[in-house]
Motif scaffolding. Structure first.
Motif, short mmCIF file in Angstrom:
data_model
loop_
_atom_site.label_atom_id
_atom_site.label_comp_id
_atom_site.label_asym_id
_atom_site.label_seq_id
_atom_site.Cartn_x
_atom_site.Cartn_y
_atom_site.Cartn_z
N PRO A 1 -33.64 -12.94 -12.80
CA PRO A 1 -34.21 -12.25 -11.63
C PRO A 1 -34.50 -13.23 -10.50
O PRO A 1 -34.83 -14.39 -10.73
CB PRO A 1 -35.50 -11.64 -12.19
CG PRO A 1 -35.27 -11.55 -13.67
CD PRO A 1 -34.43 -12.73 -14.02
N PHE A 2 -34.41 -12.74 -9.25
CA PHE A 2 -34.68 -13.60 -8.10
C PHE A 2 -35.42 -12.82 -7.03
O PHE A 2 -35.33 -11.59 -6.94
CB PHE A 2 -33.39 -14.19 -7.52
CG PHE A 2 -32.45 -13.17 -6.92
CD1 PHE A 2 -32.58 -12.78 -5.59
CD2 PHE A 2 -31.42 -12.60 -7.67
CE1 PHE A 2 -31.72 -11.84 -5.03
CE2 PHE A 2 -30.56 -11.66 -7.13
CZ PHE A 2 -30.71 -11.28 -5.79
N ASP A 3 -36.15 -13.57 -6.21
CA ASP A 3 -36.87 -13.01 -5.07
C ASP A 3 -35.99 -13.14 -3.83
O ASP A 3 -35.48 -14.23 -3.54
CB ASP A 3 -38.19 -13.76 -4.88
CG ASP A 3 -38.92 -13.31 -3.63
OD1 ASP A 3 -39.50 -12.21 -3.65
OD2 ASP A 3 -38.89 -14.05 -2.63
N THR B 1 -37.11 -15.74 -1.17
CA THR B 1 -36.91 -17.12 -1.63
C THR B 1 -35.43 -17.49 -1.59
O THR B 1 -35.07 -18.59 -1.16
CB THR B 1 -37.45 -17.27 -3.06
OG1 THR B 1 -38.84 -16.90 -3.09
CG2 THR B 1 -37.31 -18.71 -3.54
N ARG C 1 -34.12 -3.45 -8.29
CA ARG C 1 -35.32 -4.21 -7.95
C ARG C 1 -36.44 -3.76 -8.87
O ARG C 1 -36.76 -2.57 -8.97
CB ARG C 1 -35.71 -3.98 -6.49
CG ARG C 1 -36.67 -5.02 -5.97
CD ARG C 1 -36.89 -4.85 -4.49
NE ARG C 1 -37.74 -5.91 -3.97
CZ ARG C 1 -38.41 -5.82 -2.84
NH1 ARG C 1 -38.32 -4.72 -2.11
NH2 ARG C 1 -39.15 -6.83 -2.43
N LYS D 1 -38.62 -8.20 -7.81
CA LYS D 1 -37.49 -9.12 -7.93
C LYS D 1 -36.20 -8.34 -8.22
O LYS D 1 -36.22 -7.28 -8.86
CB LYS D 1 -37.74 -10.15 -9.04
CG LYS D 1 -38.82 -11.17 -8.69
CD LYS D 1 -38.80 -12.33 -9.66
CE LYS D 1 -39.77 -13.43 -9.20
NZ LYS D 1 -39.69 -14.62 -10.05
N TRP D 2 -35.10 -8.91 -7.73
CA TRP D 2 -33.78 -8.31 -7.98
C TRP D 2 -33.21 -8.88 -9.29
O TRP D 2 -33.34 -10.06 -9.57
CB TRP D 2 -32.84 -8.63 -6.84
CG TRP D 2 -33.20 -7.93 -5.56
CD1 TRP D 2 -34.02 -8.38 -4.58
CD2 TRP D 2 -32.77 -6.63 -5.15
NE1 TRP D 2 -34.13 -7.46 -3.57
CE2 TRP D 2 -33.37 -6.38 -3.89
CE3 TRP D 2 -31.95 -5.65 -5.73
CZ2 TRP D 2 -33.15 -5.19 -3.20
CZ3 TRP D 2 -31.73 -4.48 -5.04
CH2 TRP D 2 -32.33 -4.24 -3.79
N GLN D 3 -32.57 -7.99 -10.06
CA GLN D 3 -31.96 -8.42 -11.31
C GLN D 3 -30.77 -7.54 -11.63
O GLN D 3 -30.56 -6.49 -11.01
CB GLN D 3 -32.98 -8.36 -12.45
CG GLN D 3 -33.50 -6.97 -12.75
CD GLN D 3 -34.61 -6.99 -13.78
OE1 GLN D 3 -35.68 -7.57 -13.55
NE2 GLN D 3 -34.37 -6.37 -14.91
#
Length: 801
Positions: A400-402, A405, A449, A453-455
């Motif tokens: 997962p990522f923001d 960021t 989302r 966070k996206w995954q």
């Protein structure tokens, strides 16, 4: 000044060596966040890049990855590994050095993730793959340095954009990571430093003493170059004589097909049976490695090659480089010249062989530019968004990522420093849903989302994403093997060429003539044939366009004041052109109009490069068709476009109006195969279309079929879709090179010199001999048929009364 540790100093002293000033400077500045070293070929720049690593690791380093070395070529990484392991072993350093590429066995790649070596030598694609794993933070934990070799070569393609995004990710995982770029040929060092650095003006530039100028000249031949063609066959006796006089000669060609033709002819004339090899990217890996090993061993007197040997591999005792055909690009010429005398402060020796009469002028222009250290290079555009889409997918595969960021991280990559948040969000939306027209389809719902966070919507998709990473688009090629059980692999040919073959046809591959026998399981089966006049395989590979800088210099050379620099036969040809017509000039567009063999001809000397001149032919014949001028066809070179038809053009200015050309380009591109091919490439890179499914690579036809359906669907229902915008940008910049047409129109500022003449001119004559004529199917064909019908009816006494 940083001193070498005793073991390294002793090793240098035992060989009578001492550090070059730029190698010492690299040691002194080892702690800098980013360094770009520009040093001549043979100047020890690779060792300069590794010296701080060897000093920091010491004789008995702790476990873990310390330095990542990235090369544009697998062969270069393997060669560097061989050259680095020897001094490490001789000095007695307990340093593990390994390489990782698509050729590395799976078991070793798995072990490298669990237990990384101290120095890992890899490629941009393998680095992107490593970063896509969830354990990437552990793999790279504690890493100190990354060394990018031949950074100028990477900066010219999407592979470089992919690498800079990967380095941005690495820097986020490993704060304080230091970057080093190594390059030999740079026209704009500050621009390359901005490409490499994590932030503007954060990369220091170290420039080594460039050493002596190369010994470079045009090859003198008894027979002058022909008026047209690209093979350089006329110069074979002179080139063979040079091969006899030197230890090892590299004979460069601009395309793989030309290299095959030349090698075949060279071998037929090789009465002394000199050991000569051939090396290019369409040959089987086994064939290439065999030639490489023979070069290192010094058993070959010459190698006919292409860009596969452009970069910095130390190929042994090469003392002459021959460039057959105009180099098209000064920077590429200088890079190739550097393959000779791969030693510091030793001049490289090179000979240029123009393939035809006009290339004589280009070769002289390239010689002068190389001597003046005047390198060409087009300004880089912003980082391509299809590559960014792939990077977002690969990031999701790792976990997962923001979004905020990741956006901030991406902006630290040089090519994406100017990326807007809206541009980033467009890419993120496309990756997550496929875009407006495709969001209803489950297969393109890839990201969700959750908790801010996206995954990945389906974690199992990570494997498919990894299988499809990379920006190198495979052309539609088929393997070629000798027939029979265990037949040796010879290389690859394009699928379209294979489809044109019938059993018994012969063609060239790897310098030998083979006979086509059958196509079995997507493999072209052949047997050796003793024939001397084969068909020619249509090899994939770039056909370079003459650079803007060279075009400017060529136009200068055409003027009478500079004609003394040209050979007598070429100067006489241009003098005759001055008498019959006039010579092209930089600040105006020369257009000649003349009749020939019952057709009207129009010749435009734009000097805009082959792609742009080809596009100009397409657009102008379209405009002529609309104006009722009945064009029949055209042919283009790097310098000119020749159009023929039924009617004379009396005023070309309206045909060349920029607005009209732009409208014509838009309508032509809309349904053209160029756009569909460009769309397919962008869709593969961006992850919309898989090139590999369940471990099996799709054929070119499969990928094209699915991309054509998507292209037509998006054009109809979502014409502003991100991938259609990317496709248009790519087509304008690359395949049709419309920017060069606009640049040419701006240069001439509306100044058009139309000369109506009564016959073919000396400058136009070679265009009649060019291959690649493009017919125009339109009203002119119908008019010719109608006129022929009238003649036949009249002859039969049936004409209308």
């Amino acid at each position: 000044m940083t001193a070498l540790p005793a073991p390294l100093q002793d090793w240098f002293s035992a060989r009578g060596w001492q550090l070059h000033p730029h190698q010492q400077a690299m040691l002194d500045r080892a702690g800098a966040p980013a360094l770009l070293l520009i040093a001549p070929t043979g100047g020890g720049k690779t060792l300069a890049g590794f010296l701080p690593t060897l000093v920091e690791l010491g004789p008995d380093p702790p476990a873990g990855l310390h330095t990542l070395y990235i090369s544009p070529l697998k062969a270069l990484a393997a060669d560097i590994g061989r050259n680095l392991r020897q001094p490490v072993a001789e000095i007695g350093l307990n340093i593990r050095i390994e390489d990782r590429s698509g050729d590395t066995p799976h078991s070793r790649r798995r072990r490298q993730r669990a237990d990384p070596p101290h120095i890992l030598l890899t490629t941009p694609e393998s680095l992107a793959l490593l970063l896509s794993y969830e354990d990437a933070p552990r793999i790279f934990a504690g890493m100190k340095r990354v060394v990018v070799d031949e950074v100028h070569a990477l900066a010219e393609s999407k592979r470089g954009d992919q690498l800079m995004l990967a380095l941005a990710r690495l820097s986020a995982l490993v704060p304080g990571l230091r970057r080093v770029g190594l390059s030999a040929t740079v026209e704009d060092p500050p621009a390359l430093a901005r490409f490499l650095a994590r932030s503007p003006d954060a990369c220091e530039i170290l420039q080594a003493d460039p050493g002596p100028d190369p010994d470079i000249a045009m090859l003198e031949t008894e027979t002058p170059p022909p008026w047209a063609g690209g093979g350089g066959r006329y110069a074979i006796p002179a080139i063979l004589e040079e091969v006899r006089r030197h230890r090892t000669t590299l004979i460069f060609h601009n395309t793989r097909a030309q290299a095959e033709i030349f090698f075949h002819q060279l071998w037929l004339h090789n009465d002394d049976n000199l050991p000569i090899g051939i090396h290019h990217g369409s040959l089987a890996r086994e064939q290439r490695e065999k030639v490489e090993a023979a070069m290192v061993a010094g058993t070959l007197r010459a190698v006919v090659c292409t860009g596969s040997l452009d970069l910095g591999i130390d190929w042994g005792d090469v003392d002459l480089v021959v460039q057959v055909g105009a180099p098209k690009n000064v920077k590429r010429l200088v890079q190739r010249i550097g393959r000779a005398n791969h030693r510091y402060n030793a001049p490289s020796k090179a000979l240029l062989v123009p393939a035809n009469r006009f290339e004589v002028v280009e070769c002289v222009a390239a010689l002068q530019a190389a001597r003046d250290h005047d390198l060409d290079g087009e300004p880089r555009g912003p980082g391509p968004r299809d590559v960014l889409c792939q990077h977002i997918l690969a990031t999701a595969a790792a976990g997962p990522f923001d979004a905020d960021t990741l956006f901030a991280e991406v902006r630290t990559a040089g090519p994406y420093a100017g990326l807007s948040r809206a541009g980033f969000d467009d890419c993120l939306d496309f990756v997550a849903t496929g875009g407006y027209a495709l969001r209803a389809y489950d297969r393109w719902q890839r990201l969700i989302r959750r908790d801010g966070k996206w995954q990945l919507r389906d974690p199992r998709a990570a494997a498919r994403i990894r299988m499809n990473l990379g920006t190198i688009i495979d052309t539609e090629v088929l393997k070629v093997r000798l027939r029979g059980r265990g037949g040796a692999p010879l290389g690859e040919v394009e699928e379209s060429f294979a489809a044109s073959l019938t059993p018994g046809d012969t063609f060239l591959i790897g310098g030998q003539v083979v006979r086509y026998d059958a196509l079995r399981e997507m493999v072209v089966e052949v047997s050796r044939s003793p024939g001397r006049n084969p068909k020619l395989a249509v090899f994939s590979g770039t056909k370079f366009a003459t650079s803007t800088l060279l075009a400017r210099r060529i136009l200068d050379l055409l003027q009478p004041a500079h004609r003394d620099a040209l050979p007598r036969h070429t100067a006489d040809w241009l003098a005759l052109q001055s008498q019959v017509s006039r010579l092209p000039e930089a600040d105006s567009l020369l257009i000649e109009s003349f009749p020939h063999e019952g057709r009207e001809h129009l010749c435009l000397y734009g000097f805009a490069g082959r792609n742009a001149q080809q596009t100009l032919g397409l657009l102008l014949t379209k405009r002529m068709e609309e104006e009722g001028l009945h064009p029949l066809g055209f042919v283009a070179t790097d310098y000119a476009t020749l159009i023929w038809g039924l009617d004379a053009v009396t005023d070309p200015a309206p045909l060349l109006a920029p607005e009209g050309l732009r409208v014509g380009l838009d309508s032509w591109l809309a349904g053209n195969a160029v756009m569909k091919r460009t769309f397919r490439n962008a869709a593969v890179i961006a992850g919309l279309i898989d090139r590999v499914t369940q471990g099996q690579r799709k054929t070119g036809r499969q990928a094209t079929f699915s991309s054509d359906i998507l292209y037509d669907t998006l054009r109809r229902y979502d014409p502003d879709h991100l991938l259609l915008r990317i496709t248009r940008e790519e087509a304008l910049r690359g395949l049709v090179d419309f920017g060069r047409i606009e640049e040419m129109l701006a240069r001439i500022g509306g100044r058009i010199a139309l000369l109506r003449l009564d016959r073919v001119t000396p400058l136009a004559a070679p265009l009649f001999l060019e291959h690649g004529r493009v017919p125009v199917e339109g009203a002119a064909r119908e008019r010719l048929l109608a006129e022929e019908a009238e003649r036949l009816m009249a002859a039969a006494g049936l004409a209308e009364r």
